[in-house]
Scaffold this motif. Sequence first.
Motif, PDB file in Angstrom:
ATOM      1  N   ASP A 183     109.233  36.673  62.991  1.00  0.00           N
ATOM      2  CA  ASP A 183     108.299  35.436  63.097  1.00  0.00           C
ATOM      3  C   ASP A 183     108.416  34.666  61.954  1.00  0.00           C
ATOM      4  N   PHE A 184     108.006  35.349  60.559  1.00  0.00           N
ATOM      5  CA  PHE A 184     108.041  34.594  59.406  1.00  0.00           C
ATOM      6  C   PHE A 184     109.205  34.427  58.913  1.00  0.00           C
ATOM      7  N   GLU A 185     110.442  34.889  59.192  1.00  0.00           N
ATOM      8  CA  GLU A 185     111.756  34.887  58.776  1.00  0.00           C
ATOM      9  C   GLU A 185     112.274  33.538  59.445  1.00  0.00           C
ATOM     10  N   PHE A 186     112.071  33.628  60.952  1.00  0.00           N
ATOM     11  CA  PHE A 186     112.454  32.316  61.680  1.00  0.00           C
ATOM     12  C   PHE A 186     111.668  31.123  61.157  1.00  0.00           C
ATOM     13  N   ILE A 187     110.666  31.355  60.917  1.00  0.00           N
ATOM     14  CA  ILE A 187     109.903  30.091  60.287  1.00  0.00           C
ATOM     15  C   ILE A 187     110.595  29.803  58.896  1.00  0.00           C
ATOM     16  N   LYS A 188     110.545  30.458  57.981  1.00  0.00           N
ATOM     17  CA  LYS A 188     111.131  30.355  56.869  1.00  0.00           C
ATOM     18  C   LYS A 188     112.479  29.799  56.837  1.00  0.00           C
ATOM     19  N   LEU A 189     113.455  30.190  57.609  1.00  0.00           N
ATOM     20  CA  LEU A 189     114.596  29.771  57.612  1.00  0.00           C
ATOM     21  C   LEU A 189     114.872  28.213  58.503  1.00  0.00           C
ATOM     22  N   SER A 190     113.828  28.130  59.312  1.00  0.00           N
ATOM     23  CA  SER A 190     113.968  26.825  60.115  1.00  0.00           C
ATOM     24  C   SER A 190     113.520  25.961  59.022  1.00  0.00           C
ATOM     25  N   SER A 191     112.290  26.174  58.250  1.00  0.00           N
ATOM     26  CA  SER A 191     111.749  25.380  57.279  1.00  0.00           C
ATOM     27  C   SER A 191     112.786  24.990  56.375  1.00  0.00           C
ATOM     28  N   ILE A 192     113.570  25.864  55.726  1.00  0.00           N
ATOM     29  CA  ILE A 192     114.612  25.696  54.950  1.00  0.00           C
ATOM     30  C   ILE A 192     115.495  24.723  55.269  1.00  0.00           C
ATOM     31  N   TYR A 193     116.135  24.891  56.206  1.00  0.00           N
ATOM     32  CA  TYR A 193     117.248  24.148  57.080  1.00  0.00           C
ATOM     33  C   TYR A 193     116.752  22.835  57.399  1.00  0.00           C
ATOM     34  N   SER A 194     115.297  22.720  57.924  1.00  0.00           N
ATOM     35  CA  SER A 194     115.195  21.394  58.408  1.00  0.00           C
ATOM     36  C   SER A 194     114.252  20.332  57.339  1.00  0.00           C
ATOM     37  N   ILE A 195     113.480  21.091  56.475  1.00  0.00           N
ATOM     38  CA  ILE A 195     112.749  20.178  55.418  1.00  0.00           C
ATOM     39  C   ILE A 195     113.022  20.692  53.828  1.00  0.00           C
ATOM     40  N   GLY A 196     113.846  21.632  53.807  1.00  0.00           N
ATOM     41  CA  GLY A 196     114.061  22.176  52.423  1.00  0.00           C
ATOM     42  C   GLY A 196     113.052  22.850  51.698  1.00  0.00           C
ATOM     43  N   TYR A 197     111.804  23.467  52.490  1.00  0.00           N
ATOM     44  CA  TYR A 197     110.985  24.116  51.906  1.00  0.00           C
ATOM     45  C   TYR A 197     110.922  25.565  52.326  1.00  0.00           C
ATOM     46  N   GLU A 198     110.657  26.484  51.503  1.00  0.00           N
ATOM     47  CA  GLU A 198     110.570  28.091  51.697  1.00  0.00           C
ATOM     48  C   GLU A 198     109.166  28.392  51.392  1.00  0.00           C
ATOM     49  N   PRO A 199     108.484  28.444  52.574  1.00  0.00           N
ATOM     50  CA  PRO A 199     107.123  29.086  52.735  1.00  0.00           C
ATOM     51  C   PRO A 199     107.100  30.491  51.770  1.00  0.00           C
ATOM     52  N   LYS A 200     105.983  30.859  51.154  1.00  0.00           N
ATOM     53  CA  LYS A 200     106.044  32.034  50.507  1.00  0.00           C
ATOM     54  C   LYS A 200     104.713  32.622  50.701  1.00  0.00           C
ATOM     55  N   GLN A 201     103.974  32.759  51.991  1.00  0.00           N
ATOM     56  CA  GLN A 201     102.923  33.313  52.236  1.00  0.00           C
ATOM     57  C   GLN A 201     102.820  34.619  52.364  1.00  0.00           C
ATOM     58  N   LYS A 202     101.783  35.395  51.859  1.00  0.00           N
ATOM     59  CA  LYS A 202     101.419  36.808  51.946  1.00  0.00           C
ATOM     60  C   LYS A 202     101.562  36.838  53.609  1.00  0.00           C
ATOM     61  N   VAL A 228     111.707  20.161  64.520  1.00  0.00           N
ATOM     62  CA  VAL A 228     111.085  21.197  64.245  1.00  0.00           C
ATOM     63  C   VAL A 228     110.457  21.068  62.760  1.00  0.00           C
ATOM     64  N   GLY A 229     111.084  20.243  61.876  1.00  0.00           N
ATOM     65  CA  GLY A 229     110.669  19.763  60.601  1.00  0.00           C
ATOM     66  C   GLY A 229     109.128  19.407  60.588  1.00  0.00           C
ATOM     67  N   THR A 230     108.838  18.451  61.595  1.00  0.00           N
ATOM     68  CA  THR A 230     107.535  17.756  61.849  1.00  0.00           C
ATOM     69  C   THR A 230     106.508  18.872  62.421  1.00  0.00           C
ATOM     70  N   ALA A 231     107.135  19.691  63.288  1.00  0.00           N
ATOM     71  CA  ALA A 231     105.964  20.682  63.980  1.00  0.00           C
ATOM     72  C   ALA A 231     105.850  21.940  62.718  1.00  0.00           C
ATOM     73  N   LEU A 232     106.872  22.078  61.946  1.00  0.00           N
ATOM     74  CA  LEU A 232     106.462  23.317  60.692  1.00  0.00           C
ATOM     75  C   LEU A 232     105.363  22.726  59.788  1.00  0.00           C
ATOM     76  N   LYS A 233     105.799  21.424  59.472  1.00  0.00           N
ATOM     77  CA  LYS A 233     104.846  20.684  58.470  1.00  0.00           C
ATOM     78  C   LYS A 233     103.298  20.765  59.209  1.00  0.00           C
ATOM     79  N   GLU A 234     103.108  20.551  60.197  1.00  0.00           N
ATOM     80  CA  GLU A 234     101.844  20.758  60.871  1.00  0.00           C
ATOM     81  C   GLU A 234     101.341  22.052  61.057  1.00  0.00           C
ATOM     82  N   PHE A 235     102.203  23.162  60.994  1.00  0.00           N
ATOM     83  CA  PHE A 235     101.865  24.448  61.184  1.00  0.00           C
ATOM     84  C   PHE A 235     101.599  24.828  59.633  1.00  0.00           C
ATOM     85  N   PHE A 236     102.123  24.196  58.629  1.00  0.00           N
ATOM     86  CA  PHE A 236     101.964  24.716  57.358  1.00  0.00           C
ATOM     87  C   PHE A 236     100.611  24.162  56.980  1.00  0.00           C
ATOM     88  N   ARG A 237     100.151  23.001  57.389  1.00  0.00           N
ATOM     89  CA  ARG A 237      98.669  22.562  57.087  1.00  0.00           C
ATOM     90  C   ARG A 237      97.905  23.569  57.878  1.00  0.00           C
TER      91      ARG A 237
END
Length: 234
Positions: free
Chosen positions: A123-142, A99-108
């Motif tokens: 969807d965005f809450e699921f992405i946000k929490l998955s990102s926090i748990y897997s790579i320690g990054y919280e996306p803050k997009q509009k 999931v961390g690798t997939a989310l990094k590609e999605f964020f790019r």
Amino acid sequence: MKMLFEMLEDIFQHTILRLKNRNRNFLLEEGSFTVVDLETTGFTIPPVDRIIEIGAVRVENLNIVKEFSTLVKPYKPIPPIVTEITGIKNADVKNALKVGTALKEFFRFSQDSVIVAYNVAFDFEFIKLSSIYSIGYEPKQKTLCAFELTKRIFYFLERYDLEDVCDYLGIKIDNRHRALGDARATAVLFIKLVDIMKKIGINNFNDAKVFELSNNLPRNVKELLNHYRRLGVI
């Protein structure tokens, strides 16, 4: 050494630009949007349930310009009901991206864009929490929610399932209940929503966000929507 300083300067300038753009209003027809859809093991937020597929469509100036799709390894069995709905089996995700690798590609892919989804709160809450748990990054997009905008504009419909709305508008959904198929349909729907919002005087992101969050339609807006309904526009 000079090259390193130049690279750091480029990164610094790009970061400043992104910070400025984060708070900048813009015309919807000139905006950059990433329409995303997820398939998951269930509806409980991570880490209980996990992402098994990400599909996304990039929209620039109201044109679909590129797509992103990947399966994701959930590290837990996919429930039979999910396989029945999506067709995604445990064997399909056995060697999929973490999931961390997939989310990094999605964020790019989604960099410097507004996130749009049909129920963006999920969807965005699921992405946000998955990102926090897997790579320690919280996306803050509009974000903008295509579901909420649909309920405002097509207030007269009885059902707001994506399939029902797309059927009403004549939008074909290829590969329903797969992430990219649903993201493609939502992108076409979103472009239609923006076109209608322009007709009723909602031209920029901030106004669209207020419209999305509003509980009641202003009388003049409802009158305009009724006018375009009589004309067969909506």
